[in-house]
Motif scaffolding. Structure first.
Motif, PDB file in Angstrom:
ATOM      1  N   PRO A 173       0.834  -1.193  -0.215  1.00  0.00           N
ATOM      2  CA  PRO A 173       0.016  -0.069   0.013  1.00  0.00           C
ATOM      3  C   PRO A 173       0.978   1.207   0.082  1.00  0.00           C
ATOM      4  CG  PRO A 173      -0.147  -1.200   1.976  1.00  0.00           C
ATOM      5  CD  PRO A 173       0.519  -2.045   1.110  1.00  0.00           C
ATOM      6  N   ASN A 202      -6.652   8.006   8.839  1.00  0.00           N
ATOM      7  CA  ASN A 202      -6.330   6.841   9.380  1.00  0.00           C
ATOM      8  C   ASN A 202      -7.476   5.930   9.024  1.00  0.00           C
ATOM      9  OD1 ASN A 202      -3.983   7.363  10.373  1.00  0.00           O
ATOM     10  ND2 ASN A 202      -4.478   7.117  12.652  1.00  0.00           N
ATOM     11  N   LYS A 203      -8.821   6.337   9.253  1.00  0.00           N
ATOM     12  CA  LYS A 203      -9.791   5.312   9.055  1.00  0.00           C
ATOM     13  C   LYS A 203      -9.975   5.035   7.321  1.00  0.00           C
ATOM     14  CE  LYS A 203     -12.643   7.453  12.590  1.00  0.00           C
ATOM     15  NZ  LYS A 203     -13.575   8.774  12.914  1.00  0.00           N
ATOM     16  N   ASN A 260      -7.075   5.267   5.390  1.00  0.00           N
ATOM     17  CA  ASN A 260      -5.899   4.705   5.167  1.00  0.00           C
ATOM     18  C   ASN A 260      -5.871   3.207   5.238  1.00  0.00           C
ATOM     19  OD1 ASN A 260      -3.239   4.498   4.469  1.00  0.00           O
ATOM     20  ND2 ASN A 260      -2.368   5.494   6.143  1.00  0.00           N
ATOM     21  N   LYS A 261      -6.901   2.969   6.107  1.00  0.00           N
ATOM     22  CA  LYS A 261      -6.795   1.227   6.325  1.00  0.00           C
ATOM     23  C   LYS A 261      -7.632   0.471   5.482  1.00  0.00           C
ATOM     24  CE  LYS A 261      -7.393   1.159  11.470  1.00  0.00           C
ATOM     25  NZ  LYS A 261      -8.470   0.979  12.641  1.00  0.00           N
ATOM     26  N   ILE A 269      -0.337   2.321  10.067  1.00  0.00           N
ATOM     27  CA  ILE A 269      -1.438   1.620   9.872  1.00  0.00           C
ATOM     28  C   ILE A 269      -1.287  -0.050   9.414  1.00  0.00           C
ATOM     29  CG2 ILE A 269      -3.509   1.405   7.912  1.00  0.00           C
ATOM     30  CD1 ILE A 269      -3.290   4.047   9.655  1.00  0.00           C
ATOM     31  N   HIS A 270      -0.389  -0.416   8.958  1.00  0.00           N
ATOM     32  CA  HIS A 270      -0.080  -1.717   8.572  1.00  0.00           C
ATOM     33  C   HIS A 270       0.810  -2.501   9.748  1.00  0.00           C
ATOM     34  CE1 HIS A 270      -2.755  -1.062   5.192  1.00  0.00           C
ATOM     35  NE2 HIS A 270      -1.745   0.380   4.943  1.00  0.00           N
ATOM     36  N   TYR A 329      -3.790   4.836  18.275  1.00  0.00           N
ATOM     37  CA  TYR A 329      -4.214   6.510  18.165  1.00  0.00           C
ATOM     38  C   TYR A 329      -5.742   6.883  18.791  1.00  0.00           C
ATOM     39  CZ  TYR A 329      -5.429   3.940  13.851  1.00  0.00           C
ATOM     40  OH  TYR A 329      -5.922   3.055  13.005  1.00  0.00           O
TER      41      TYR A 329
END
Lengths: 261, 295
Positions: free
Chosen positions: A25, A162-163, A165-166, B60-61, B73
């Protein structure tokens, strides 16, 4: 004038590599300042994410085949703006099932005004986008406005990103980085410039690739609009390698031309 | 010199393999060179059975090497502390990686650290120094900044510096202030400034070049030419330049040093600046002349 160049961001000559949609990603940050509008670059990224092609490159007549969904979230422009520009690049978005436009510009400050309302919008967004099948490329434009116009903090805003991005395979954040927006005179966390600088640096600290659009330092020129710098982000990819370089670009009514610096 | 270089590399290796008992290792980084590669170097070196817990504020990962991955977070600090403590394994080494400790509020920082630090556990925390920092805390004036608290608690500090050979420092800083990310930053080869504090209170400072491709660590010796080497250099330069002897011997040097220079004599104003006129035999003195010096 030197030779016109193709746009590519990675050493394999791709703009968004196929590998991004498989297992690596991408988190990209695009910064721009007054006088160097990023819309031409956004349009090329939309095209490349959709089809893997690029209209200003030499092999532009390559057969177009859909590969990823594209979600454009804009706090700056409405749908018509993109429809017109993309049409010029040969992309008909009205009957394209893979192109999704989320207009947060029209309702800005009406429905989007408090930190709570922003959190709510992003919760809805992530649910909607999650339901889109297959690969997803998300581009967010002008989100830094929320920092100076609402009470949201940079960390709260990053949590909203972030929401998305996931659930995204590729995510590009397009933000202004004008001197006035990031020049801190007082270390007061409620000042817009403090929040914006904090926000952009935190974005850079999670980026895989950074694209910077700046006007020429020597002043305006008739045949050059500005420079596009492509550099590695702070977090490297597992195997993909960013092709670091600097282009000169020239935006005219019909097309955009790139030259090496 | 080889002794210094050896002991410094040994120290670095002991830190990387967690053999040195240190509750908090602080890594300070910038947008020019992030801590990513240094953390990877730790992962490369730590014992195989280490319990690696990754506290994520901006990742994130889940990294492949992490045994436990905590998305911190949107967690309250209390819940975070509880969750971290639940991952603790007392029979093996524990490594807690915090991807950026900037996200922990300045006022609860020391409390947060003391409640997760335990024997056999090392906290490896990254602190981004590029981020703007508050001048003073809103609630408590005169409260120290996060960076000061962390560098006070930390037993070792790794300051990450981009490979300076390739950049003009001033120009780079100017660009970074404008958020222009230039080419060639964030490399797998970079420098660190290591400050290690012994239990005795002595602190030692080493500079290394870290190559994360082949895991080579080279000590960079402090530049000495600036303090003493300069005069020697000119002597060396003159030697062998021509058949003439342009250098000075020690004896000549001593004699040269002892010469009293005329301008030094002129600095002493013993006479108070008065004009001293000594009459000489050829001088013509006219009593009638009103402009004549009436000494």
């Amino acid at each position: 004038m030197s030779q016109q160049q193709d746009l590519n961001l990675f050493v394999d000559n791709s703009i968004i590599p196929q590998k991004v949609y498989r297992d690596e990603p991408l988190f990209g940050v695009i910064t721009h300042t007054q006088g160097t509008s990023p819309s031409w670059l956004i349009n090329l990224l939309i095209e490349n994410a959709l089809y893997g092609t690029c209209v200003i490159n030499h092999e532009k007549n390559q057969h177009r085949q859909l590969r990823s969904n594209v979600v454009v979230i804009s706090f700056l422009n409405d749908f018509d703006f993109y429809e017109k520009d993309l049409k010029r690049n040969g992309i008909e978005v009205n009957d394209n099932q893979q192109f999704h436009f989320i207009d947060l510009f029209t309702d800005l400050f009406q429905k989007i005004n408090t930190p709570e309302s922003i959190v709510k919008i992003f919760d809805q967004l992530s649910k909607t986008i999650q339901n889109i099948p297959n690969k997803k490329t998300i581009l967010i434009e002008g989100i830094e406005f929320l920092l100076s116009s609402t009470g949201i903090t940079s960390i709260q805003l990053l949590n909203q990103i972030n929401k998305l991005n996931k659930i995204a395979d590729a995510l590009f954040i397009i933000t202004g980085a004008d001197k006035e927006l990031i020049d801190i005179q007082h270390a007061n966390p409620s000042l817009p410039e403090f929040k914006t600088l904090d926000f952009i640096i935190r974005l850079l600290h999670r980026s895989n690739i950074v694209l910077g659009l700046r006007p020429l330092e020597t002043g305006r020129a008739k045949d050059i609009t500005g420079t596009l710098t492509i550099s590695k982000g702070t977090i490297p990819f597992d195997s993909l390698v960013v092709s670091e370089k600097e282009y000169l670009f020239f935006v005219s009514r019909e097309t955009t031309k790139l030259f090496f610096r | 010199m080889s002794g210094v270089s050896q002991s410094s590399t040994v120290l670095l290796n002991r830190l990387f393999t967690l053999k040195e008992s240190s509750p908090l290792l602080l890594v300070t980084d910038t947008i020019a060179q992030s801590s990513y590669y240094l953390i990877k170097e730790f992962i490369h070196n730590v014992p195989k059975d280490t319990n690696i817990v990754y506290i994520s504020f901006e990742t994130i990962h889940k990294p492949k090497y992490a045994n436990v991955f905590i998305e911190a977070y949107e967690m309250s600090s209390k819940a975070l502390i509880e969750q971290i403590n639940s991952t603790y394994e007392s029979n093996v080494k524990n490594l807690i990686i915090i991807d950026s400790i900037n996200f922990i509020n300045n006022e609860i920082l020391s409390q947060f650290l003391t409640s997760i630090i335990k024997p056999n556990l090392t906290v490896l925390a990254t602190y981004h120094t590029s981020l703007p920092e508050l001048e003073t805390s809103v609630k408590y004036p005169n409260y120290p900044s996060s960076y000061k608290i962390l560098s006070f608690i930390a037993s070792s500090i790794f300051e990450i510096i981009p490979n300076s050979k390739e950049f003009d420092e001033e120009e780079l800083e100017l660009n970074l202030n404008k958020l222009n990310i230039v080419k060639g930053l964030n490399n797998s080869i970079f420098q660190i400034n290591l400050i290690n504090r012994r239990k005795s209170g002595r602190s030692i400072n080493y500079k290394f070049e870290i190559n994360t491709m082949n895991h080579n660590y080279n000590l960079i010796l402090p530049d000495q030419s600036l303090d003493s080497g300069n005069s020697m250099d000119t002597q060396d330069l003159l030697k062998g330049l021509t058949t003439f002897n342009l250098t000075t011997s020690d004896k000549q040097k001593l004699a040269k040093d002892q010469v009293e220079l005329p301008f030094l004599d002129a600095q002493s104003f013993n006479n108070g600046g008065a004009i001293v006129y000594e009459f000489e035999k050829d001088d013509d003195y006219d009593e009638e002349d009103p402009y004549e010096d009436p000494f």
